[in-house]
Design a protein around this motif. Sequence first.
Motif, short mmCIF file in Angstrom:
data_model
loop_
_atom_site.label_atom_id
_atom_site.label_comp_id
_atom_site.label_asym_id
_atom_site.label_seq_id
_atom_site.Cartn_x
_atom_site.Cartn_y
_atom_site.Cartn_z
N SER A 103 1.59 -13.76 14.61
CA SER A 103 1.25 -13.50 16.01
C SER A 103 -0.12 -14.07 16.35
N ALA A 104 -0.26 -14.43 17.64
CA ALA A 104 -1.54 -14.89 18.14
C ALA A 104 -2.49 -13.71 18.30
N SER A 105 -3.77 -14.00 18.19
CA SER A 105 -4.79 -12.98 18.37
C SER A 105 -6.10 -13.68 18.70
N ALA A 106 -7.14 -12.88 18.87
CA ALA A 106 -8.46 -13.47 19.10
C ALA A 106 -8.92 -14.26 17.88
N GLY A 107 -8.31 -13.99 16.73
CA GLY A 107 -8.70 -14.69 15.52
C GLY A 107 -7.95 -15.98 15.29
N GLY A 108 -6.92 -16.27 16.06
CA GLY A 108 -6.17 -17.49 15.85
C GLY A 108 -5.00 -17.59 16.79
N PRO A 109 -4.43 -18.79 16.90
CA PRO A 109 -3.34 -19.00 17.86
C PRO A 109 -1.97 -18.52 17.36
N GLY A 110 -1.90 -18.14 16.09
CA GLY A 110 -0.61 -17.72 15.55
C GLY A 110 0.25 -18.91 15.20
N GLY A 111 1.52 -18.64 14.87
CA GLY A 111 2.43 -19.69 14.48
C GLY A 111 2.22 -20.09 13.04
N ILE A 115 2.67 -16.44 5.26
CA ILE A 115 2.29 -16.42 3.85
C ILE A 115 1.63 -15.08 3.55
N VAL A 116 1.99 -14.48 2.43
CA VAL A 116 1.41 -13.20 2.02
C VAL A 116 -0.03 -13.43 1.61
N THR A 117 -0.93 -12.81 2.32
CA THR A 117 -2.35 -12.96 2.02
C THR A 117 -2.97 -11.70 1.39
N ALA A 118 -2.27 -10.57 1.46
CA ALA A 118 -2.76 -9.35 0.81
C ALA A 118 -1.62 -8.35 0.71
N LEU A 119 -1.62 -7.57 -0.36
CA LEU A 119 -0.69 -6.46 -0.53
C LEU A 119 -1.52 -5.19 -0.63
N LYS A 120 -1.24 -4.23 0.25
CA LYS A 120 -2.06 -3.03 0.35
C LYS A 120 -1.45 -1.82 -0.36
N VAL A 121 -0.21 -1.92 -0.83
CA VAL A 121 0.46 -0.80 -1.48
C VAL A 121 1.14 -1.30 -2.75
N ASN A 122 1.47 -0.33 -3.63
CA ASN A 122 2.20 -0.62 -4.86
C ASN A 122 3.50 0.17 -4.89
N SER A 123 4.40 -0.22 -5.76
CA SER A 123 5.67 0.48 -5.89
C SER A 123 5.43 1.95 -6.24
N GLY A 124 6.11 2.83 -5.51
CA GLY A 124 5.97 4.27 -5.73
C GLY A 124 4.94 4.94 -4.87
N ASP A 125 4.10 4.17 -4.16
CA ASP A 125 3.06 4.76 -3.31
C ASP A 125 3.68 5.47 -2.10
N ALA A 126 3.00 6.51 -1.65
CA ALA A 126 3.37 7.17 -0.40
C ALA A 126 2.76 6.41 0.77
N VAL A 127 3.46 6.38 1.89
CA VAL A 127 3.02 5.65 3.07
C VAL A 127 2.94 6.62 4.25
N GLU A 135 -0.75 -7.87 4.40
CA GLU A 135 -1.22 -8.87 5.36
C GLU A 135 -0.39 -10.12 5.20
N VAL A 136 0.06 -10.67 6.31
CA VAL A 136 0.82 -11.93 6.31
C VAL A 136 0.06 -12.90 7.20
N SER A 137 -0.41 -13.98 6.57
CA SER A 137 -1.26 -14.96 7.27
C SER A 137 -2.42 -14.28 7.98
N GLY A 138 -2.99 -13.28 7.30
CA GLY A 138 -4.16 -12.58 7.82
C GLY A 138 -3.87 -11.50 8.84
N ALA A 311 6.75 -8.35 14.33
CA ALA A 311 6.40 -8.79 12.98
C ALA A 311 5.27 -7.98 12.37
N GLU A 312 4.58 -7.16 13.19
CA GLU A 312 3.41 -6.46 12.68
C GLU A 312 3.58 -4.94 12.63
N VAL A 313 4.79 -4.46 12.82
CA VAL A 313 5.00 -3.01 12.79
C VAL A 313 6.34 -2.69 12.15
#
Length: 515
Positions: A103-111, A115-127, A135-138, A311-313
Amino acid sequence: MEAVETPEPEATAAEPATPAGSTPRRRRRLIVVIALVAAVTAGGGMWAATLIRSPEQAAADAKAPPASVLTAPVVQRVLSNTTVLRGVFTAGQSFPVQPGAVSASAGGPGGGTPIVTALKVNSGDAVDSGQVLAEVSGRPVIALPGSTPAYRDMAPGESGGDIGQLQDVLRDMGYYPGGDDKGYFGAATKAAVARLYQKLGYPAATTGDQTATAVRTAQQAVDQAKQAVRDLESQPARGGGEPTAAATPATTAPAAGKNGAPAPGATGTGAPAGGTTGGAAALARARADLTAKQQDLARAQAKDGPQLPAAEVVFLPALPARVGAVGARVGDKVTAPVLTLTAGGLNLTGHLLPGDAPLVKPGMDVTVLSETTGVQLAAKVGSVGALVTPGSPGGGGGGGGGGGAASAAPAAPGAGTDPYVPLVVTPDAPWDPALEGQDVRITVVAASTQGEVLAVPSSAISSGVDGRTSVSVAGTDGTRRTVEVTAGVAADGFVEVKPAAGAELKPGEQVVVGR
């Protein structure tokens, strides 16, 4: 005198002559053998005599033994009528997370390629609500509670039930104080979405260049319309104060607005505008045009700004959820689910024998025992389904409620192809996620006494023609007495009994159970 020879006495028949070479020992052995033969002969005669019975003796032996009474003691115990079955814990509904766009944002035009840029949880974690999963492309992927999945970008100016759900979630999180109509993505909802992203540490996703360009274009049109009104209002007035055509010489070109555009109301013909009346009409037209341009700008602004892209929720029907599996690594292109969530908690479904199903009703107490861990949990019967025959079309044997298509319940390990009735167990407290996949023992308490009660074997209960029930108590002296009782819970071959008023029945007394 001559000696007289005395002849030896001759052997007689009564005393046979001793053979030559015989000894006293041989004579004794002979006597013992003769005695043994005599004893055996006598014993055989006596045994044979026992096999010979007279007709009278045979008739006596054929008679039935005297009748005897079978008794059992009155006991005091807790009675529970239970049904035991097996069940398996399974995870709730699965939700694959696979962002399909940037998605587009103030940080970039999107598109571009996600690409996976960060994983914030592990298998078995509570959410929990508002947690960033990856994070996908930031850009963040956020978990939020809600039964309606994110099937579109929720953008300003749009309306719908999914936007109403978003407003409720943002209100619960303290970001949305209200201000827009329910289900309409207005200015207040945009501000709430912006606050959500700010709290998470990301620039808000926006609607992009297209809506921003539309706003700029509409703003320019408004600016031009305002200038035209100002130009007309600044012309010298005649009489009543309204501008006149004298201010516009016949030989001049049409009045120019901003960026060289003709000013509304300028005739450009070189002819007088028509005096006072013509000037007033031109100003009225300019003001009407300004109002229209301002309305166009408001509509463009309403469709521009912060949005919540699909794509973000991830909306989950129940939280906390659990991370079932993580299927990507940082740096991977998103071509498959990045991770999978399970929500709705664990489900426990048991398989009742068809013959036991009529005894089990929703709301009955249940005890769940995990033989693996030794943990025992309290629960209740949630529902009892229709007969299921594995392998048959649809797997079910009867119409279920709700108007939906019936589906076969999952087969428990070891269930084979035998028909069964699915029983859903509802916990008194949320199931421990560690129970997932365990095969457990389910005990349904169909009826139970409140503490210890007097109980007798079920065979001790007698019913009279008048419908009254009683037991027969056998005394130690051979006497009997009848005690009228009221029967209660029956379990494990015993029946709860309550003596009638004035009757007496004590633990340890013997009741007749048969002959």
